[in-house]
Design a protein around this motif. Structure first.
Motif, PDB file in Angstrom:
ATOM      1  N   ARG A  58       0.839  -1.209   0.000  1.00 17.30           N
ATOM      2  CA  ARG A  58       0.000   0.000   0.000  1.00 17.30           C
ATOM      3  C   ARG A  58       0.872   1.255   0.000  1.00 17.30           C
ATOM      4  O   ARG A  58       1.684   1.464   0.893  1.00 17.30           O
ATOM      5  CB  ARG A  58      -0.905   0.010   1.227  1.00 17.30           C
ATOM      6  N   ILE A 112       1.425   4.990   0.686  1.00 13.27           N
ATOM      7  CA  ILE A 112       0.856   6.035   1.540  1.00 13.27           C
ATOM      8  C   ILE A 112       1.094   7.407   0.910  1.00 13.27           C
ATOM      9  O   ILE A 112       0.193   8.223   0.811  1.00 13.27           O
ATOM     10  CB  ILE A 112       1.476   5.982   2.950  1.00 13.27           C
ATOM     11  N   ARG A 120      -8.084  12.614   6.773  1.00 19.56           N
ATOM     12  CA  ARG A 120      -8.955  11.639   7.432  1.00 19.56           C
ATOM     13  C   ARG A 120      -8.137  10.438   7.899  1.00 19.56           C
ATOM     14  O   ARG A 120      -6.988  10.258   7.502  1.00 19.56           O
ATOM     15  CB  ARG A 120     -10.100  11.231   6.514  1.00 19.56           C
ATOM     16  N   ASN A 121      -8.734   9.635   8.742  1.00 21.21           N
ATOM     17  CA  ASN A 121      -8.060   8.464   9.313  1.00 21.21           C
ATOM     18  C   ASN A 121      -7.606   7.506   8.219  1.00 21.21           C
ATOM     19  O   ASN A 121      -8.317   7.291   7.235  1.00 21.21           O
ATOM     20  CB  ASN A 121      -8.982   7.730  10.277  1.00 21.21           C
ATOM     21  N   GLY A 122      -6.414   6.936   8.411  1.00 26.51           N
ATOM     22  CA  GLY A 122      -5.913   5.920   7.496  1.00 26.51           C
ATOM     23  C   GLY A 122      -5.137   6.441   6.304  1.00 26.51           C
ATOM     24  O   GLY A 122      -4.728   5.666   5.446  1.00 26.51           O
ATOM     25  N   LEU A 123      -4.917   7.748   6.225  1.00 24.21           N
ATOM     26  CA  LEU A 123      -4.192   8.297   5.081  1.00 24.21           C
ATOM     27  C   LEU A 123      -2.671   8.256   5.255  1.00 24.21           C
ATOM     28  O   LEU A 123      -1.947   8.437   4.296  1.00 24.21           O
ATOM     29  CB  LEU A 123      -4.621   9.745   4.800  1.00 24.21           C
ATOM     30  N   GLY A 124      -2.201   8.054   6.489  1.00 24.70           N
ATOM     31  CA  GLY A 124      -0.762   7.930   6.692  1.00 24.70           C
ATOM     32  C   GLY A 124      -0.113   9.067   7.448  1.00 24.70           C
ATOM     33  O   GLY A 124       1.109   9.204   7.429  1.00 24.70           O
ATOM     34  N   LYS A 125      -0.905   9.883   8.139  1.00 27.02           N
ATOM     35  CA  LYS A 125      -0.325  10.996   8.918  1.00 27.02           C
ATOM     36  C   LYS A 125       0.611  10.462   9.990  1.00 27.02           C
ATOM     37  O   LYS A 125       1.758  10.914  10.098  1.00 27.02           O
ATOM     38  CB  LYS A 125      -1.443  11.839   9.549  1.00 27.02           C
ATOM     39  N   SER A 126       0.166   9.497  10.752  1.00 27.18           N
ATOM     40  CA  SER A 126       0.992   8.926  11.823  1.00 27.18           C
ATOM     41  C   SER A 126       2.188   8.178  11.248  1.00 27.18           C
ATOM     42  O   SER A 126       3.286   8.216  11.821  1.00 27.18           O
ATOM     43  CB  SER A 126       0.171   7.977  12.693  1.00 27.18           C
ATOM     44  N   THR A 127       2.028   7.523  10.124  1.00 27.46           N
ATOM     45  CA  THR A 127       3.127   6.805   9.480  1.00 27.46           C
ATOM     46  C   THR A 127       4.208   7.787   9.037  1.00 27.46           C
ATOM     47  O   THR A 127       5.400   7.534   9.219  1.00 27.46           O
ATOM     48  CB  THR A 127       2.613   6.000   8.276  1.00 27.46           C
TER      49      THR A 127
END
Length: 191
Positions: free
Chosen positions: A36, A38, A57-64
């Motif tokens: 996947r 990011i 939004r959640n799951g887009l990769g901000k934390s990654t």
């Protein structure tokens, strides 16, 4: 598996490691988790004294993305940059704080405990102090060697990261340093 690539100027790190950091420029950043993707070919620039917001939004990769920055995986971000990430959900806080509950610690105490370098130095102090209090010379020597071995392991890890990023003459020199540190670590393990 996290895969991070970014464009890096040959002279970029030397310019920022030797002077006060005024800005961070990242070009052509791509981040993938497994299959996947990011981020793909992203650019960003951060300047000292400015505040930034990472929105999505959640799951887009901000934390990654933040994790890649904090763990030094983006080659165009200097290794001497200190980054501290605080978890936002309860499971992260429970893991970070161990058996403490939120009411038992302040935000400041949590931030101070999150400083890994400080915590590592405090741990080394405790190991050395307890060995000295033991009043047996071999304990002090063993504690000193243990602390030195841990520092050597961290130095080797940093050298591996640098050697992965460099090519050409600088890459050869980095790999020579890496080989020397690997030999030192073997000798340290034998002691």
């Amino acid at each position: 598996m996290l895969s991070v690539t970014a464009q890096q100027s040959r002279f970029h790190n030397e310019a920022i490691e030797g002077s006060a950091l005024k800005e961070i420029v990242v070009k052509d950043l791509s981040i993938s988790v497994g299959d996947r993707e990011i981020l793909s070919h992203a650019d960003f620039q951060l300047q000292v004294g400015k505040h930034y917001v990472l929105v999505g939004r959640n799951g887009l990769g901000k934390s990654t993305l933040l994790q890649a920055i904090a763990t030094g995986q983006i080659s165009s971000i200097p290794q001497n940059l200190r980054v501290l990430l605080l978890g936002q959900n309860q499971s992260n806080l429970d893991k970070d704080l161990g058996s403490l509950t939120l009411s038992e610690t302040t935000v400041l105490e949590h931030v101070v405990k999150s400083n890994q370098k400080r915590e590592r130095l405090l741990h080394e102090e405790q190991v050395l102090s307890s060995a000295i209090e033991h009043k047996e010379p071999t304990e002090a020597v063993r504690a000193y060697r243990t602390v030195c071995h841990g520092r050597l392991e961290r130095k080797l890890h940093e050298a591996k990261q640098i050697a992965l990023r460099r090519s050409g003459a600088r890459g050869i020199k980095s790999r020579q340093v890496l080989n020397h540190l690997e030999e030192e670590l073997k000798q340290s393990e034998q002691k």
